[in-house]
Motif scaffolding. Structure first.
Motif, mmCIF file in Angstrom:
data_model
loop_
_atom_site.group_PDB
_atom_site.id
_atom_site.type_symbol
_atom_site.label_atom_id
_atom_site.label_comp_id
_atom_site.label_asym_id
_atom_site.label_seq_id
_atom_site.Cartn_x
_atom_site.Cartn_y
_atom_site.Cartn_z
ATOM 1 N N LYS A 57 0.779 -1.198 -0.278
ATOM 2 C CA LYS A 57 0.136 0.042 0.393
ATOM 3 C C LYS A 57 0.963 1.356 0.462
ATOM 4 C CE LYS A 57 -4.000 -1.849 1.868
ATOM 5 N NZ LYS A 57 -4.713 -1.535 4.302
ATOM 6 N N PHE A 58 1.727 0.932 0.985
ATOM 7 C CA PHE A 58 2.521 2.542 0.596
ATOM 8 C C PHE A 58 3.535 2.588 0.180
ATOM 9 C CE2 PHE A 58 2.657 1.969 5.638
ATOM 10 C CZ PHE A 58 2.553 3.795 6.273
ATOM 11 N N SER A 59 3.982 1.285 -1.173
ATOM 12 C CA SER A 59 4.850 1.717 -2.155
ATOM 13 C C SER A 59 3.756 2.480 -3.377
ATOM 14 C CB SER A 59 5.003 0.025 -2.793
ATOM 15 O OG SER A 59 5.733 0.241 -4.307
ATOM 16 N N ASP A 60 2.189 1.447 -3.441
ATOM 17 C CA ASP A 60 1.626 2.107 -4.762
ATOM 18 C C ASP A 60 0.701 3.682 -4.352
ATOM 19 O OD1 ASP A 60 1.430 -0.160 -5.246
ATOM 20 O OD2 ASP A 60 -0.580 -0.853 -4.211
ATOM 21 N N MET A 61 1.210 4.527 -2.753
ATOM 22 C CA MET A 61 0.889 5.520 -2.470
ATOM 23 C C MET A 61 1.977 6.262 -3.053
ATOM 24 S SD MET A 61 0.400 7.217 1.228
ATOM 25 C CE MET A 61 2.605 7.100 1.293
ATOM 26 N N PHE A 62 3.130 5.717 -3.234
ATOM 27 C CA PHE A 62 4.273 6.579 -3.592
ATOM 28 C C PHE A 62 4.752 6.430 -5.328
ATOM 29 C CE2 PHE A 62 7.020 5.241 1.039
ATOM 30 C CZ PHE A 62 5.985 6.226 1.801
ATOM 31 N N THR A 63 4.281 5.564 -5.617
ATOM 32 C CA THR A 63 3.894 5.370 -7.292
ATOM 33 C C THR A 63 2.973 6.421 -7.206
ATOM 34 O OG1 THR A 63 4.680 3.407 -6.973
ATOM 35 C CG2 THR A 63 3.982 3.752 -8.693
ATOM 36 N N SER A 64 2.290 6.584 -7.057
ATOM 37 C CA SER A 64 1.059 7.504 -7.458
ATOM 38 C C SER A 64 1.164 9.202 -7.360
ATOM 39 C CB SER A 64 -0.057 7.633 -6.520
ATOM 40 O OG SER A 64 -0.499 7.875 -5.475
ATOM 41 N N LEU A 71 7.885 13.726 2.197
ATOM 42 C CA LEU A 71 6.876 13.737 3.040
ATOM 43 C C LEU A 71 7.487 12.871 3.948
ATOM 44 C CD1 LEU A 71 5.136 15.344 4.657
ATOM 45 C CD2 LEU A 71 3.316 13.830 3.652
ATOM 46 N N MET A 72 7.004 11.697 3.899
ATOM 47 C CA MET A 72 7.323 10.416 4.936
ATOM 48 C C MET A 72 9.413 10.724 5.489
ATOM 49 S SD MET A 72 4.743 9.050 5.215
ATOM 50 C CE MET A 72 5.152 8.454 5.973
ATOM 51 N N MET A 73 10.314 10.726 4.304
ATOM 52 C CA MET A 73 11.461 10.938 4.330
ATOM 53 C C MET A 73 11.854 12.304 5.321
ATOM 54 S SD MET A 73 12.633 7.964 3.499
ATOM 55 C CE MET A 73 14.251 8.533 2.860
ATOM 56 N N GLY A 74 11.437 13.862 4.764
ATOM 57 C CA GLY A 74 10.967 14.537 5.925
ATOM 58 C C GLY A 74 11.345 14.299 6.626
#
Length: 263
Positions: A57-64, A71-74
């Motif tokens: 789900k996170f991968s799909d969100m980051f891809t979209s 934002l998550m990395m910061g």
């Protein structure tokens, strides 16, 4: 001479690991060992499947939207999430606020946020009050039972582990058995008390039946002379006693000897 280092087998290492993780189990037979290993594998597979689903789900969100990844990395690196959100989505947020069609959705989202904050504050207050009361009860139980701090800490650590497993929908066979025993504890104690009382009464009755009644004139069959007849003292018969010499027969009373009859 150099000390000989003991090399443990793979089996011994595995048993040590299992006994360290499950100190309440003995693992004396292979069925128990492999049963626990199988349960651990099943739990690991379920957790791994959950991790993969969330990662997907996170991968799909980051891809979209690649900005969500930044934002998550910061945020992970210590940035203020609100500042990072404005930095990455500034124009989008302003346009959304100015859009009449989205204002109702924004207001509803803000309402949900405020309700969640209020509930979290209420839960935190209840948690603080409950924890203070629980700690008082725990200290009282420790004093009444004479337990050490280590024993209380171990007991609470075990209980918290059970509670965490329950929140995750995990119930081990040991936990289920413990709950069943605790649920039936009062009934089992009451039943055991009743059974003990009945056994005590039965034992008393048996002892009473085995004990001879004094002065009833009955020979004791289980006494030292139980195999023969015991001469009992005769009751007071008044004037008849003048013609009676106890249990003597007619020949003994007359001091005569019985002459056998020749045929």
């Amino acid at each position: 001479m150099a000390e000989t280092e003991t090399v443990k087998s793979k089996r011994d290492l595995a048993l040590e690991r299992l006994r360290s993780k499950y100190p309440e189990e003995q693992f004396d037979d292979d069925d128990q060992v492999f049963g626990r290993i199988n349960d651990d594998f099943a739990q690991f597979d379920n957790e791994l499947a959950g991790y993969k689903e969330r990662e997907g789900k996170f991968s799909d969100m980051f891809t979209s939207d690649p900005r969500s990844a930044r934002l998550m990395m910061g945020w992970k690196n210590g940035d203020d999430p609100a500042v990072a959100l404005i930095r990455l989505y500034g124009d989008d947020i302003k346009d959304a606020i100015d859009d009449p069609e989205k204002q109702e959705a924004i207001a509803e989202a803000n309402k949900e946020y405020m309700e969640r904050v209020a509930k979290e504050k209420q839960y935190e207050e209840e948690y603080t009050a409950n924890l203070a009361e629980s700690l008082t009860l725990l200290e009282k139980a420790q004093q009444e039972r004479g337990l050490s701090d280590e024993q209380i800490d171990d007991a609470m650590a075990w209980f918290i582990g059970v509670a965490k497993d329950a929140m995750m929908g995990k119930f081990s066979p040991e936990t289920i058995e413990m709950i069943i025993k605790a649920q039936n504890y009062d009934n089992d104690v009451a039943q055991a008390g009743e059974e003990g009382e009945v056994r005590g009464k039965n034992t008393k009755v048996k002892e009473t039946l085995r004990k001879p009644t004094r002065g009833d004139g009955t020979a004791q069959l289980d006494g030292k002379n139980g195999g023969g007849r015991r001469r009992q003292s005769m009751p007071d018969m008044g004037a008849i006693d003048r013609y009676s010499d106890g249990n003597l027969n007619i020949f003994e009373r007359g001091g005569e000897k019985r002459t056998p009859i020749k045929r």
